[in-house]
Design an enzyme around this catalytic site. Structure first.
Site, PDB file in Angstrom:
ATOM      1  CG  ASN A 179      -1.711   1.213   1.426  1.00 39.93           C
ATOM      2  OD1 ASN A 179      -1.801   2.038   0.512  1.00 39.93           O
ATOM      3  ND2 ASN A 179      -2.313   1.371   2.601  1.00 39.93           N
ATOM      4  CD1 TRP A 180       3.387   0.945  -2.793  1.00 36.09           C
ATOM      5  CD2 TRP A 180       3.391   2.010  -4.758  1.00 36.09           C
ATOM      6  NE1 TRP A 180       4.010   0.126  -3.707  1.00 36.09           N
ATOM      7  CE2 TRP A 180       4.027   0.755  -4.920  1.00 36.09           C
ATOM      8  CE3 TRP A 180       3.282   2.841  -5.876  1.00 36.09           C
ATOM      9  CZ2 TRP A 180       4.542   0.327  -6.149  1.00 36.09           C
ATOM     10  CZ3 TRP A 180       3.796   2.424  -7.100  1.00 36.09           C
ATOM     11  CH2 TRP A 180       4.428   1.182  -7.226  1.00 36.09           C
ATOM     12  CE  LYS A 181       0.126   3.252   4.862  1.00 38.14           C
ATOM     13  NZ  LYS A 181       0.031   3.388   6.294  1.00 38.14           N
TER      14      LYS A 181
ATOM     15  CG  HIS B 184      -5.901   1.554   5.222  1.00 40.54           C
ATOM     16  ND1 HIS B 184      -5.467   2.465   6.140  1.00 40.54           N
ATOM     17  CD2 HIS B 184      -4.863   0.719   4.995  1.00 40.54           C
ATOM     18  CE1 HIS B 184      -4.199   2.204   6.447  1.00 40.54           C
ATOM     19  NE2 HIS B 184      -3.813   1.143   5.766  1.00 40.54           N
TER      20      HIS B 184
ATOM     21  CD  GLU C 168      -3.010   5.170   6.883  1.00 34.32           C
ATOM     22  OE1 GLU C 168      -3.033   5.274   5.649  1.00 34.32           O
ATOM     23  OE2 GLU C 168      -2.042   4.694   7.502  1.00 34.32           O
TER      24      GLU C 168
ATOM     25  CD  GLU D 269      -3.662  -3.001   7.299  1.00 32.54           C
ATOM     26  OE1 GLU D 269      -2.559  -3.207   6.811  1.00 32.54           O
ATOM     27  OE2 GLU D 269      -4.305  -1.957   7.101  1.00 32.54           O
TER      28      GLU D 269
ATOM     29  N   GLY E 201       2.096   1.959  10.843  1.00 29.47           N
ATOM     30  CA  GLY E 201       3.009   3.085  10.712  1.00 29.47           C
ATOM     31  C   GLY E 201       3.672   3.497  12.008  1.00 29.47           C
TER      32      GLY E 201
ATOM     33  CB  SER F 245       4.964  -1.945  12.030  1.00 25.12           C
ATOM     34  OG  SER F 245       4.495  -0.623  12.265  1.00 25.12           O
TER      35      SER F 245
ATOM     36  N   GLY G 283       2.680  -1.230   4.386  1.00 24.04           N
ATOM     37  CA  GLY G 283       2.700   0.190   4.071  1.00 24.04           C
ATOM     38  C   GLY G 283       4.133   0.668   3.882  1.00 24.04           C
ATOM     39  N   GLY G 284       4.707   1.219   4.940  1.00 27.45           N
ATOM     40  CA  GLY G 284       6.037   1.841   4.873  1.00 27.45           C
ATOM     41  C   GLY G 284       7.101   0.996   4.180  1.00 27.45           C
TER      42      GLY G 284
HETATM   43  C1  PEP Z   1      -0.908  -0.192   5.918  1.00 26.99           C
HETATM   44  O1  PEP Z   1      -0.921   0.929   5.482  1.00 26.99           O
HETATM   45  O2  PEP Z   1      -1.805  -0.976   5.589  1.00 26.99           O
HETATM   46  C2  PEP Z   1       0.166  -0.578   6.824  1.00 26.99           C
HETATM   47  C3  PEP Z   1       0.091  -1.746   7.398  1.00 26.99           C
HETATM   48  O3  PEP Z   1       1.170   0.331   7.028  1.00 26.99           O
HETATM   49  P1  PEP Z   1       2.586   0.044   7.762  1.00 26.99           P
HETATM   50  O4  PEP Z   1       3.130  -1.229   7.155  1.00 26.99           O
HETATM   51  O5  PEP Z   1       3.418   1.239   7.434  1.00 26.99           O
HETATM   52  O6  PEP Z   1       2.318  -0.105   9.206  1.00 26.99           O
END
Ligand code: PEP
Length: 254
Positions: free
Chosen positions: A12-14, A98, A100, A170, A176, A216, A237-238
């Site tokens: 997920n490049w957000k 998600h 967010e 999640e 994050g 994470s 994500g990151g």
């Molecule tokens: C996500 O955005 O779905 C996610 C899990 O982010 P991160 O890996 O950065 O925690």
């Protein structure tokens, strides 16, 4: 015995990367993942980069995903993108619900359910996100919250439609933040999710359902998480923004 579930690692490049950056990064991934056949891989760029990334993915097995979708196909919905439009640019999957989006954009369980049905009706695979906040975990409400979101998001689906979904657990406090659920804690929630899918849609759907962990995930923890019996991959994500770390997570799945 049912067939083993194929692992899925989705990035997920957000809200990151220009079109040029997205294309250069996609080319890097396509080259580095050319030999990775066991694990399914997907990337979810920003909307403006979808077309270009779709072209860069041609002739690769990497799947393209949207990060969000509107439930109507078209109409007076300023700023939205619909399931047919995602298909039009080459998406075969889309993230829904998600945390967010729930947290910052008012996404509700009812909205998630509408989006899930819109995606399925256009042949796209929804990646339905569920997860508890830290407060909810500390109040021992994790299972209630997660299964409540799941029930609402999957409301009204047939067994056949439920069989097409991907679910992502999640924990909000792990996204994050650098904090990750321990493999044991994550497994417990994944098992509860699979149990609820079995109750609602039967054992065959539950056994085939892919349930990803997100929060994470990094090369250092990916293997132990995905080695759990009910963890079928990762939503990243990151660590999906850099080729080395994303490719290492894909390798850890296999
Ligand atoms: C996500 O955005 O779905 C996610 C899990 O982010 P991160 O890996 O950065 O925690």
């Amino acid at each position: 015995m049912s067939a083993p579930r194929r692992k899925l690692v989705a990035g997920n490049w957000k809200l990151h990367k220009t079109v040029a950056e997205s294309v250069a990064f996609t080319r890097e991934l396509v080259g580095m993942l050319a030999g990775a056949r066991d694990t399914e891989v997907a990337v979810a760029p920003v909307f403006t980069a979808l077309r270009a990334v779709s072209d860069a993915l041609e002739a690769s097995n990497i799947r393209l995903a949207g990060q969000n979708v509107h439930w109507e196909d078209q109409g007076a919905f300023t700023g939205e993108v619909s399931a047919p439009l995602l298909r039009d640019v080459g998406c075969s999957m889309c993230i829904v619900g998600h945390s967010e989006r729930r947290q910052y954009f008012g996404e509700t369980d009812v909205g998630v359910s509408r989006k899930v049905r819109a995606l399925l009706s256009h042949g796209l695979v929804p990646i339905v996100c569920v997860g508890e906040t830290l407060e909810e975990r500390e109040a021992n409400r994790t299972t209630d919250v997660v299964l409540g979101q799941l029930d609402a998001g999957l409301e009204g689906l047939s067994d056949a439609d439920a069989a097409k979904l991907v679910i992502a657990y999640e924990p909000v406090w792990a996204i994050g933040t650098g904090r990750t659920a321990s493999p044991g804690d994550a497994q417990e929630v994944h098992a509860a999710i699979r149990g609820r899918v079995a109750e609602r849609f039967g054992a065959a759907v539950a056994n085939g359902a892919r349930i990803l962990y997100g929060g994470s995930v990094k090369p250092e923890n990916a293997h132990d998480l995905m080695a759990q019996p009910d963890i079928d991959g990762a939503l990243v994500g990151g660590a999906s923004l850099k080729a080395d770390s994303f490719v290492a997570i894909v390798a850890a799945a296999g």
